[in-house]
Design an enzyme around this catalytic site. Sequence first.
Site, short mmCIF file in Angstrom:
data_model
loop_
_atom_site.label_atom_id
_atom_site.label_comp_id
_atom_site.label_asym_id
_atom_site.label_seq_id
_atom_site.Cartn_x
_atom_site.Cartn_y
_atom_site.Cartn_z
N LEU A 1 0.83 -1.21 0.00
CA LEU A 1 0.00 0.00 0.00
C LEU A 1 0.86 1.25 0.00
O LEU A 1 1.88 1.31 0.70
CB LEU A 1 -0.87 0.00 1.27
N CYS A 2 0.45 2.24 -0.79
CA CYS A 2 1.04 3.58 -0.71
C CYS A 2 -0.09 4.59 -0.84
O CYS A 2 -1.24 4.26 -0.56
CB CYS A 2 2.14 3.77 -1.76
N HIS A 3 0.21 5.81 -1.27
CA HIS A 3 -0.81 6.84 -1.36
C HIS A 3 -1.74 6.63 -2.55
O HIS A 3 -2.97 6.58 -2.39
CB HIS A 3 -0.16 8.22 -1.42
#
Length: 107
Positions: free
Chosen positions: A64-66
């Site tokens: 997960l990231c932005h």
Amino acid sequence: MDWEISVSEYARLKQQPAAPVLVDVREPLEVQLASIEGAVRMPMGEVKARAHQELDPDAHIVVLCHHGARSLSVTAWLRREGFESVQSIAGGIDAWSREVDPAIPRY
């Protein structure tokens, strides 16, 4: 296995007894703003140093990231390193906030 997973598919898998390991590769300040409970926090710059010590190469791992760009890059690196069941969350935590849990702030 696809390189990306939708937020709705991850939300479904997250409820399973053998849920994937969620690895959040955002920076600490970003995690303070918005996060998904239970994630392993491993900023992108630390992945190469920590992945082989802290992650199981046989586990299903979701990154997960932005918005999904950093997580896709980390997914590609992990797969080259022998982690075969790794996927990036398409749209990142921003999509998670919009589609799954609007209580999580957007930034």
